[in-house]
Design a protein around this motif. Sequence first.
Motif, PDB file in Angstrom:
ATOM      1  N   SER A 107      -6.222  30.163  15.616  1.00 33.17           N
ATOM      2  CA  SER A 107      -6.199  29.072  14.644  1.00 33.17           C
ATOM      3  C   SER A 107      -7.476  29.049  13.816  1.00 33.17           C
ATOM      4  O   SER A 107      -8.556  29.330  14.328  1.00 33.17           O
ATOM      5  CB  SER A 107      -6.036  27.733  15.374  1.00 33.17           C
ATOM      6  OG  SER A 107      -6.142  26.657  14.467  1.00 33.17           O
ATOM      7  N   MET A 113      -8.176  22.449  17.248  1.00 31.93           N
ATOM      8  CA  MET A 113      -6.732  22.307  17.135  1.00 31.93           C
ATOM      9  C   MET A 113      -6.162  21.447  18.256  1.00 31.93           C
ATOM     10  O   MET A 113      -5.225  20.684  18.068  1.00 31.93           O
ATOM     11  CB  MET A 113      -6.087  23.696  17.160  1.00 31.93           C
ATOM     12  CG  MET A 113      -4.573  23.722  17.074  1.00 31.93           C
ATOM     13  SD  MET A 113      -3.989  25.427  17.100  1.00 31.93           S
ATOM     14  CE  MET A 113      -2.224  25.175  16.887  1.00 31.93           C
ATOM     15  N   THR A 155       0.813  33.566  13.504  1.00 35.63           N
ATOM     16  CA  THR A 155       0.356  32.687  12.427  1.00 35.63           C
ATOM     17  C   THR A 155       1.334  31.546  12.211  1.00 35.63           C
ATOM     18  O   THR A 155       0.934  30.386  12.031  1.00 35.63           O
ATOM     19  CB  THR A 155       0.189  33.477  11.117  1.00 35.63           C
ATOM     20  OG1 THR A 155      -0.750  34.531  11.335  1.00 35.63           O
ATOM     21  CG2 THR A 155      -0.303  32.574   9.993  1.00 35.63           C
ATOM     22  N   LEU A 156       2.620  31.858  12.252  1.00 38.26           N
ATOM     23  CA  LEU A 156       3.632  30.818  12.073  1.00 38.26           C
ATOM     24  C   LEU A 156       3.586  29.816  13.215  1.00 38.26           C
ATOM     25  O   LEU A 156       3.663  28.593  12.987  1.00 38.26           O
ATOM     26  CB  LEU A 156       5.022  31.449  11.981  1.00 38.26           C
ATOM     27  CG  LEU A 156       6.189  30.490  11.713  1.00 38.26           C
ATOM     28  CD1 LEU A 156       5.959  29.702  10.423  1.00 38.26           C
ATOM     29  CD2 LEU A 156       7.506  31.250  11.637  1.00 38.26           C
ATOM     30  N   TYR A 157       3.429  30.300  14.448  1.00 39.91           N
ATOM     31  CA  TYR A 157       3.318  29.398  15.587  1.00 39.91           C
ATOM     32  C   TYR A 157       2.144  28.442  15.425  1.00 39.91           C
ATOM     33  O   TYR A 157       2.238  27.248  15.721  1.00 39.91           O
ATOM     34  CB  TYR A 157       3.142  30.185  16.884  1.00 39.91           C
ATOM     35  CG  TYR A 157       4.382  30.854  17.411  1.00 39.91           C
ATOM     36  CD1 TYR A 157       5.621  30.233  17.358  1.00 39.91           C
ATOM     37  CD2 TYR A 157       4.306  32.127  17.986  1.00 39.91           C
ATOM     38  CE1 TYR A 157       6.757  30.850  17.846  1.00 39.91           C
ATOM     39  CE2 TYR A 157       5.435  32.750  18.483  1.00 39.91           C
ATOM     40  CZ  TYR A 157       6.659  32.114  18.413  1.00 39.91           C
ATOM     41  OH  TYR A 157       7.773  32.720  18.910  1.00 39.91           O
ATOM     42  N   VAL A 158       1.004  28.975  14.984  1.00 36.84           N
ATOM     43  CA  VAL A 158      -0.193  28.147  14.819  1.00 36.84           C
ATOM     44  C   VAL A 158       0.095  26.982  13.887  1.00 36.84           C
ATOM     45  O   VAL A 158      -0.209  25.818  14.203  1.00 36.84           O
ATOM     46  CB  VAL A 158      -1.372  28.987  14.285  1.00 36.84           C
ATOM     47  CG1 VAL A 158      -2.491  28.073  13.772  1.00 36.84           C
ATOM     48  CG2 VAL A 158      -1.918  29.901  15.376  1.00 36.84           C
ATOM     49  N   TRP A 159       0.706  27.245  12.752  1.00 37.60           N
ATOM     50  CA  TRP A 159       0.940  26.175  11.781  1.00 37.60           C
ATOM     51  C   TRP A 159       2.027  25.216  12.243  1.00 37.60           C
ATOM     52  O   TRP A 159       1.941  24.011  11.996  1.00 37.60           O
ATOM     53  CB  TRP A 159       1.270  26.771  10.410  1.00 37.60           C
ATOM     54  CG  TRP A 159       0.068  27.416   9.807  1.00 37.60           C
ATOM     55  CD1 TRP A 159      -0.195  28.755   9.720  1.00 37.60           C
ATOM     56  CD2 TRP A 159      -1.086  26.744   9.289  1.00 37.60           C
ATOM     57  NE1 TRP A 159      -1.434  28.968   9.157  1.00 37.60           N
ATOM     58  CE2 TRP A 159      -2.000  27.763   8.882  1.00 37.60           C
ATOM     59  CE3 TRP A 159      -1.442  25.419   9.109  1.00 37.60           C
ATOM     60  CZ2 TRP A 159      -3.247  27.455   8.323  1.00 37.60           C
ATOM     61  CZ3 TRP A 159      -2.671  25.125   8.548  1.00 37.60           C
ATOM     62  CH2 TRP A 159      -3.556  26.131   8.163  1.00 37.60           C
ATOM     63  N   LEU A 160       3.036  25.718  12.918  1.00 31.72           N
ATOM     64  CA  LEU A 160       4.072  24.827  13.441  1.00 31.72           C
ATOM     65  C   LEU A 160       3.510  23.927  14.539  1.00 31.72           C
ATOM     66  O   LEU A 160       3.783  22.718  14.558  1.00 31.72           O
ATOM     67  CB  LEU A 160       5.252  25.642  13.980  1.00 31.72           C
ATOM     68  CG  LEU A 160       6.126  26.337  12.933  1.00 31.72           C
ATOM     69  CD1 LEU A 160       7.124  27.269  13.607  1.00 31.72           C
ATOM     70  CD2 LEU A 160       6.858  25.312  12.066  1.00 31.72           C
ATOM     71  N   ARG A 162       0.354  23.101  14.961  1.00 29.86           N
ATOM     72  CA  ARG A 162      -0.572  22.167  14.314  1.00 29.86           C
ATOM     73  C   ARG A 162       0.191  20.962  13.755  1.00 29.86           C
ATOM     74  O   ARG A 162      -0.229  19.808  13.919  1.00 29.86           O
ATOM     75  CB  ARG A 162      -1.335  22.854  13.180  1.00 29.86           C
ATOM     76  CG  ARG A 162      -2.470  23.744  13.638  1.00 29.86           C
ATOM     77  CD  ARG A 162      -2.965  24.626  12.506  1.00 29.86           C
ATOM     78  NE  ARG A 162      -3.442  23.829  11.394  1.00 29.86           N
ATOM     79  CZ  ARG A 162      -4.717  23.488  11.206  1.00 29.86           C
ATOM     80  NH1 ARG A 162      -5.635  23.874  12.074  1.00 29.86           N
ATOM     81  NH2 ARG A 162      -5.077  22.778  10.166  1.00 29.86           N
ATOM     82  N   SER A 163       1.315  21.218  13.088  1.00 29.24           N
ATOM     83  CA  SER A 163       2.115  20.125  12.527  1.00 29.24           C
ATOM     84  C   SER A 163       2.646  19.218  13.625  1.00 29.24           C
ATOM     85  O   SER A 163       2.643  17.988  13.498  1.00 29.24           O
ATOM     86  CB  SER A 163       3.287  20.705  11.713  1.00 29.24           C
ATOM     87  OG  SER A 163       2.826  21.501  10.653  1.00 29.24           O
TER      88      SER A 163
END
Length: 290
Positions: A107, A113, A155-160, A162-163
Amino acid sequence: MSILVPEFSLYGERQRETVREFLHVEEISARSAARNWQIDTHVHNGLLQLLFVFSGSARIRLDSEEQDYGAAFAVVIPEGVIHAFKFQPGTEGCVLTLDAAGLASASPDGSQMFSVLRGSAEVLALTRDDTAARVHGILEQIKAEFAHPGAGSTTLYVWLVRSLLLLLVRATLRQADAQPDEGMRETAEGFRQMIEQHYLDHWPVSSYARQLNLSESRLNRLCEKRFGRTAFALIQERLLLEAQRRLIYTGVPVSQLAYELGFSDPPYFCRFFKRLSGHSPGSFRGRNRQ
């Protein structure tokens, strides 16, 4: 210290497997349906677990506390927290298990995070506005990527994630009926982390305040606004929680346990425990072992 509670990576799997891209997600029914909708007492080390119930209900045990909850809600289970579930048959929801250290390393803001979810376990209501629907939507995206990973999955997991965490932070603030500013939140969470490091040292409030560059009165005001309790009460609660865990899940004699917890003598520990819990250590151990 001999721990009597089972330790798992994923429930029922004693050998830790590599969690795909730092996380694992599955439906509640995947493990509980075949076990009469019951997941017995256990603990995860090195993993953060988030459980979401969107329909149905469950009896949740977190350390020594046990309570019934109805949908929709989320359960935040930091590593090392002893927990168990008894679901109403047909309960719908999912369990997200995170390798927090691994995911945080990928992240942009690193460990920050997960800073919002450090500390004690929590059950958060998701019944206000459209929170449950939005949380469910993010989880569906995580499940889809987990089932069919591709380039850039981490990368997608990190942003999901985080949301998802931000929505849980909102639920936390609403549940506490408070909106502390960023500086207050960070200082309060820093105090909670400092308690984790030093509660066995029996630091006085003045020592924590000095490390945080605060006066004792300001630290107490911050704790009362953020947590609804004084700094001293939070320190005492953490020490009591550790005592309860060890009384239930270890066979250490009370006299020895007192010294392990940093008390100068066993009678002092017994008075402390009875004052905060209403039971003697021996009585508490007997009631919970039954």
